[in-house]
Enzyme design. Sequence first.
Site, PDB file in Angstrom:
ATOM      1  CG  ASN A   5       3.688 -31.320  88.176  1.00  0.00           C
ATOM      2  OD1 ASN A   5       3.884 -30.811  86.872  1.00  0.00           O
ATOM      3  ND2 ASN A   5       3.228 -32.063  88.591  1.00  0.00           N
TER       4      ASN A   5
ATOM      5  CB  ILE B 148      -6.564 -39.575  85.739  1.00  0.00           C
ATOM      6  CG1 ILE B 148      -6.986 -38.807  86.851  1.00  0.00           C
ATOM      7  CG2 ILE B 148      -7.629 -39.451  84.517  1.00  0.00           C
ATOM      8  CD1 ILE B 148      -6.272 -36.881  85.971  1.00  0.00           C
TER       9      ILE B 148
HETATM   10  O1  C5P Z   1       2.440 -43.477  88.601  1.00  0.00           O
HETATM   11  P1  C5P Z   1       3.220 -42.165  88.323  1.00  0.00           P
HETATM   12  O2  C5P Z   1       2.610 -40.879  88.167  1.00  0.00           O
HETATM   13  O3  C5P Z   1       4.456 -42.098  87.583  1.00  0.00           O
HETATM   14  O4  C5P Z   1       2.217 -42.741  86.728  1.00  0.00           O
HETATM   15  C1  C5P Z   1       2.251 -41.562  85.559  1.00  0.00           C
HETATM   16  C2  C5P Z   1       1.790 -41.631  84.394  1.00  0.00           C
HETATM   17  O5  C5P Z   1       0.082 -42.122  85.099  1.00  0.00           O
HETATM   18  C3  C5P Z   1       1.299 -41.214  83.317  1.00  0.00           C
HETATM   19  O6  C5P Z   1       0.413 -41.423  82.163  1.00  0.00           O
HETATM   20  C4  C5P Z   1       0.192 -39.887  84.346  1.00  0.00           C
HETATM   21  O7  C5P Z   1      -0.738 -38.310  83.370  1.00  0.00           O
HETATM   22  C5  C5P Z   1      -0.604 -40.878  84.284  1.00  0.00           C
HETATM   23  N1  C5P Z   1      -1.054 -40.392  86.345  1.00  0.00           N
HETATM   24  C6  C5P Z   1      -2.356 -40.232  86.156  1.00  0.00           C
HETATM   25  N2  C5P Z   1      -3.037 -39.841  87.296  1.00  0.00           N
HETATM   26  C7  C5P Z   1      -2.493 -39.837  88.425  1.00  0.00           C
HETATM   27  C8  C5P Z   1      -0.893 -39.814  88.493  1.00  0.00           C
HETATM   28  C9  C5P Z   1      -0.451 -40.275  87.491  1.00  0.00           C
HETATM   29  O8  C5P Z   1      -3.518 -40.137  85.310  1.00  0.00           O
HETATM   30  N3  C5P Z   1      -2.704 -39.239  90.082  1.00  0.00           N
END
Ligand code: C5P
Length: 406
Positions: A209, A307
Site C-alpha cells: 500500500n 496487531i
Molecule cells: O482495521 P484498520 O486497518 O482500519 O485499523 C487501523 C489500525 O489498526 C491502525 O492502527 C493499524 O496500525 C492497525 N492494524 C493492525 N493490524 C492489522 C490491521 C490494522 O495493527 N492487521
Amino acid sequence: MLDGKRLLLIVSGGIAAYKCPDLVRRLRERGAAVRCVLTRGGAEFVTPLALGAVSEDKVYQDLFSLTDENEMGHINLSRQADALLVAPATANMMAKMCHGEADDLATTVLLATDKPVLVAPAMNVRMWEHAATQANVETLKARGITFIGPDEGDMACGEFGMGRMSEPLDIVDAVASFFRDRSRLQGRRALVTSGPTYEPIDPVRYIANRSSGKQGHAIAEALNGLGTETTLVTGPTRLPDPPGVNVVHVETARQMLAACEAALPADVAVCAAAVADWRVEAEATEKLKKSPGVGPPALVMTENPDILRALSEPGNRRPGLVVGFAAETENVVAHAQAKLDRKGCDWIVANDVSPDTGTFAGDANTVHLISHDGVEDWPRLSKKAVGTELALRIADALEAVAGNAS
Ligand code: C5P
C-alpha cells in the site's frame, strides 16, 4: 535546572555574539558547565578572553592547532558534552550544517557529533526569510535539531523583524526545558509500528500500500526524544532509521506481529503502520507464469492478524496505553469511534487519507484524537509536529497514571 549538564557552546559570527558572555554566565548560574568553541567570524564580535573568563575554561578556535588537538581533539569536544548549542547561529553556519561542511573547528565538531544540537539563529530579517535559509531550517529540523527562536524585534542593522537571537535567559530556559523533556519518560518503553506491509504473491510479486511511514517514524523519534526506550517495527519504507531508536525491519503483517510481541513489555504502543488486512492464502513457491490460453490467476486471500487488536487484548502483557490509527476516506470521526471499541485500544488518531488531502505521501497531516473522553480536532500540522504533540500527550497520560498509582 541544568545541574551537571555539560554544554559545548559554538559561537559563530553575528553581532548577537556580544551577548554570549552573558549567556555563558546564565547557563553556569543554573548549574551547567560550559565550554566554548569560537569561529573566526565569532571572534570578530567577542573575544576568546571574555568567553574564557566567564566559562573558566579554555576557548577552542583552531582545528589545526597541534596543542589543542593533543589536549582535547575535536572529537572529544563533542564526546565530553551532553549537548551542543550554536548561539548565535548565523545563516552561513546553518547552511554549512545543512550541507555537512567541515572547514573549521566548529563545523567539524558539528559534523562529527552524535549529541543533540540546539541552535539559536541570529540574522537580518531578510536573510532569515530567504527561501534558502527557510529550506535549511526545515532540513535541520527534520534531522532532529532543536531551534530556539529567533525572536522578532529591532535589529543591530536598524531594521525590525524576525531574526533577533533570543535573549540569554530565554535560551537558558529553552535549554533547561529541552533536558527536562528528554528525561520525561526515562525508564519507560515504547513500541511503534510504521510503514506498509508487503504480502507476497510469489517470490517476485507482492501486495503493498501507499504508506510512507513518515508519521510512524516521527512518533517513534518524538517518543525517543522524551527519553523512552523505543522500538520501531517498520515495514519497507524509504526513510532512514531514526537515531537512537531500536528499529526492527519486517515485511509481512505476521512478521510485524511477531516483532511487536518480542518487543513487549511496553508502557505504550502506537500502531501507525498500514498493515495489510489480507494476504494471499497460499504464496506460490515459484514465480507465477503467463501461459497461452490460461487466464490470470485467481488470488485467494485470507485475513492477516490484527496487531492493534492483539496488543489491546486485556492481560498483563497489555501496554498501559494502546494507540491506533484510522486512515479513512469518509466519515472519518464516526468510523474511528467505532474502531476504538472494535479494537479495544485507548486512543485512535484518525486522519483523512483521501487522495486530494495529500496525506499519504505528504509531510502534513490533519488528525482527530479520539478517546473514550471525546474527540479533539487538531489543526493541520506537519507529521513531525503531530509526532511531537502525540508524544507529549502520551507523556501526560503515563504521568497521570503514575501519579494516581502513587
Ligand atoms: O482495521 P484498520 O486497518 O482500519 O485499523 C487501523 C489500525 O489498526 C491502525 O492502527 C493499524 O496500525 C492497525 N492494524 C493492525 N493490524 C492489522 C490491521 C490494522 O495493527 N492487521
